[in-house]
Design an enzyme around this catalytic site. Structure first.
Site, PDB file in Angstrom:
ATOM      1  N   ASP A   1      51.057  18.518 -12.262  1.00  0.00           N
ATOM      2  CA  ASP A   1      52.424  18.016 -12.132  1.00  0.00           C
ATOM      3  C   ASP A   1      52.528  17.337 -10.773  1.00  0.00           C
ATOM      4  O   ASP A   1      51.653  17.496  -9.912  1.00  0.00           O
ATOM      5  CB  ASP A   1      53.430  19.182 -12.230  1.00  0.00           C
ATOM      6  CG  ASP A   1      54.881  18.710 -12.099  1.00  0.00           C
ATOM      7  OD1 ASP A   1      55.222  17.643 -12.635  1.00  0.00           O
ATOM      8  OD2 ASP A   1      55.678  19.395 -11.430  1.00  0.00           O
ATOM      9  N   SER A   2      53.633  16.625 -10.572  1.00  0.00           N
ATOM     10  CA  SER A   2      53.881  16.042  -9.252  1.00  0.00           C
ATOM     11  C   SER A   2      54.145  17.122  -8.207  1.00  0.00           C
ATOM     12  O   SER A   2      54.083  16.841  -7.014  1.00  0.00           O
ATOM     13  CB  SER A   2      55.097  15.116  -9.333  1.00  0.00           C
ATOM     14  OG  SER A   2      56.224  15.862  -9.746  1.00  0.00           O
TER      15      SER A   2
ATOM     16  N   CYS B   1      54.095  17.588 -16.782  1.00  0.00           N
ATOM     17  CA  CYS B   1      55.075  16.704 -16.152  1.00  0.00           C
ATOM     18  C   CYS B   1      55.562  15.733 -17.220  1.00  0.00           C
ATOM     19  O   CYS B   1      54.747  15.041 -17.848  1.00  0.00           O
ATOM     20  CB  CYS B   1      54.397  15.948 -15.005  1.00  0.00           C
ATOM     21  SG  CYS B   1      55.425  14.666 -14.259  1.00  0.00           S
TER      22      CYS B   1
ATOM     23  N   GLU C   1      62.137  21.026  -5.065  1.00  0.00           N
ATOM     24  CA  GLU C   1      61.003  21.031  -4.126  1.00  0.00           C
ATOM     25  C   GLU C   1      61.430  21.557  -2.746  1.00  0.00           C
ATOM     26  O   GLU C   1      60.640  22.155  -2.030  1.00  0.00           O
ATOM     27  CB  GLU C   1      60.406  19.619  -3.977  1.00  0.00           C
ATOM     28  CG  GLU C   1      59.609  19.145  -5.190  1.00  0.00           C
ATOM     29  CD  GLU C   1      58.260  19.852  -5.372  1.00  0.00           C
ATOM     30  OE1 GLU C   1      57.670  20.288  -4.373  1.00  0.00           O
ATOM     31  OE2 GLU C   1      57.815  19.976  -6.528  1.00  0.00           O
TER      32      GLU C   1
ATOM     33  N   CYS D   1      62.345  17.898 -17.726  1.00  0.00           N
ATOM     34  CA  CYS D   1      61.558  17.788 -16.501  1.00  0.00           C
ATOM     35  C   CYS D   1      61.123  19.203 -16.186  1.00  0.00           C
ATOM     36  O   CYS D   1      61.951  20.128 -16.242  1.00  0.00           O
ATOM     37  CB  CYS D   1      62.403  17.228 -15.360  1.00  0.00           C
ATOM     38  SG  CYS D   1      61.593  17.336 -13.743  1.00  0.00           S
TER      39      CYS D   1
ATOM     40  N   HIS E   1      60.547  20.668 -13.573  1.00  0.00           N
ATOM     41  CA  HIS E   1      61.199  21.286 -12.416  1.00  0.00           C
ATOM     42  C   HIS E   1      62.525  21.954 -12.803  1.00  0.00           C
ATOM     43  O   HIS E   1      62.994  22.851 -12.107  1.00  0.00           O
ATOM     44  CB  HIS E   1      61.516  20.229 -11.352  1.00  0.00           C
ATOM     45  CG  HIS E   1      60.360  19.822 -10.493  1.00  0.00           C
ATOM     46  ND1 HIS E   1      59.336  19.037 -10.946  1.00  0.00           N
ATOM     47  CD2 HIS E   1      60.076  20.090  -9.193  1.00  0.00           C
ATOM     48  CE1 HIS E   1      58.475  18.818  -9.961  1.00  0.00           C
ATOM     49  NE2 HIS E   1      58.901  19.457  -8.891  1.00  0.00           N
TER      50      HIS E   1
HETATM   51  N1  DGL Z   1      58.103  17.828 -13.127  1.00  0.00           N
HETATM   52  C1  DGL Z   1      58.134  16.390 -13.285  1.00  0.00           C
HETATM   53  C2  DGL Z   1      58.617  16.049 -14.680  1.00  0.00           C
HETATM   54  O1  DGL Z   1      58.521  16.899 -15.557  1.00  0.00           O
HETATM   55  C3  DGL Z   1      58.888  15.806 -12.144  1.00  0.00           C
HETATM   56  C4  DGL Z   1      58.589  14.369 -11.942  1.00  0.00           C
HETATM   57  C5  DGL Z   1      58.916  13.859 -10.564  1.00  0.00           C
HETATM   58  O2  DGL Z   1      58.134  14.110  -9.663  1.00  0.00           O
HETATM   59  O3  DGL Z   1      59.903  13.142 -10.421  1.00  0.00           O
HETATM   60  O4  DGL Z   1      59.059  14.968 -14.963  1.00  0.00           O
END
Ligand code: DGL
Length: 260
Positions: A11-12, A74, A151, A181, A183
């Site tokens: 993931d990011s 992600c 984050e 998402c 997150h």
């Molecule tokens: N967890 C990522 C997602 O599901 C976040 C993406 C981001 O870094 O903007 O889209």
């Protein structure tokens, strides 16, 4: 340690840990490599081609570490880079969008579903077209600041609630909201408070774990698997969030993203 190859998950940032936690529950005997690209988070505001390049670089890194499968934990990267990643990789690659759609399909009674996600994921239309193909009515809303709030460790803050009120203010009558998402599950208590108990929140983690669990052997013995984390940004902040999420402990190391 398992003799089966580890499963790569990326993931990011910390969002994919919500998916890793579900995978771990489903496949407790497997080893996992988790890649958190926190030096380059958020992906959701970046051009699609850039996200595709990030996803390809991370997948190559995981393949070099001999993973037996890759979970793109992600939504933004899944929307931008699947199915290209799956076509090129010599191992199975799973995304999180179809599992999110399936989770909503199981839950909705009225057929009126909302989806929130990053600008990249929502603008791609990846959720909308799949949900509409099932005959569901869809309301879609990008929530650009949510990833940064998570984050920064502010998921339960006043600011998070303020942003949730702002993003969700125009929602129509829906009975299900997809947290599109990885997150966003960390914001679930705040989002639930804003929407009230008439809306069920769903996420892709559980169904993703079911899909991956059905495709891969769970373990070759009774031993618990290990998690190894590669983090491109601030290690301490990452460790803190991993602790808050719980169940995703393991060895953590910083990685220079410019060397990918
Ligand atoms: N967890 C990522 C997602 O599901 C976040 C993406 C981001 O870094 O903007 O889209």
């Amino acid at each position: 340690m398992s003799t089966l190859r580890p499963i790569g998950v990326f993931d990011s940032g910390v969002g994919g840990l919500t998916v890793l936690k579900a995978l771990r529950r489903k496949l407790p005997g497997r080893d996992f490599l988790y890649f958190a690209d926190t030096a380059r988070v958020p992906y959701g505001r970046k051009p699609r081609e850039m996200v595709q390049a990030f996803a390809a670089g991370i997948t190559n890194f995981l393949l070099q570490h001999d993973v037996g499968g890759v979970v793109v934990a992600c939504n933004t990267a899944s929307a931008a880079a699947l199915p290209q990643l799956a076509e090129r990789a010599p191992v199975p690659v799973w995304g999180v969008i179809e599992p999110g759609v399936e989770a909503a399909r199981r839950v909705t009674r009225s057929g009126r579903v909302g989806v929130i996600g990053t600008p990249g994921a929502i603008q791609s239309g990846a959720y909308q077209k799949r949900l509409e193909a099932l005959g569901l009515q869809v309301w879609a809303q990008p929530c650009p600041l949510f990833v940064s709030i998570v984050e920064e460790g502010l998921s339960q803050s006043y600011e998070a609630e303020l942003m949730a009120r702002h993003y969700l203010a125009a929602h129509p009558a829906i009975d299900t909201l997809i947290l599109g998402c990885t997150h966003y599950p960390m914001l679930a208590p705040v989002i639930q408070r804003v929407l009230g108990s008439g809306v069920t929140l769903v996420e892709s983690a559980q169904v993703t774990a079911e899909v991956v669990g059905a495709a891969l052997p769970a373990s070759n013995g009774g031993m618990a698997g290990n998690i190894r984390h590669f983090v491109t940004g601030d290690l301490l902040a990452y460790q803190h969030t991993a602790q808050v999420i719980g169940g995703v402990d393991g060895e953590m190391e910083w990685l220079d993203v410019t060397r990918l």
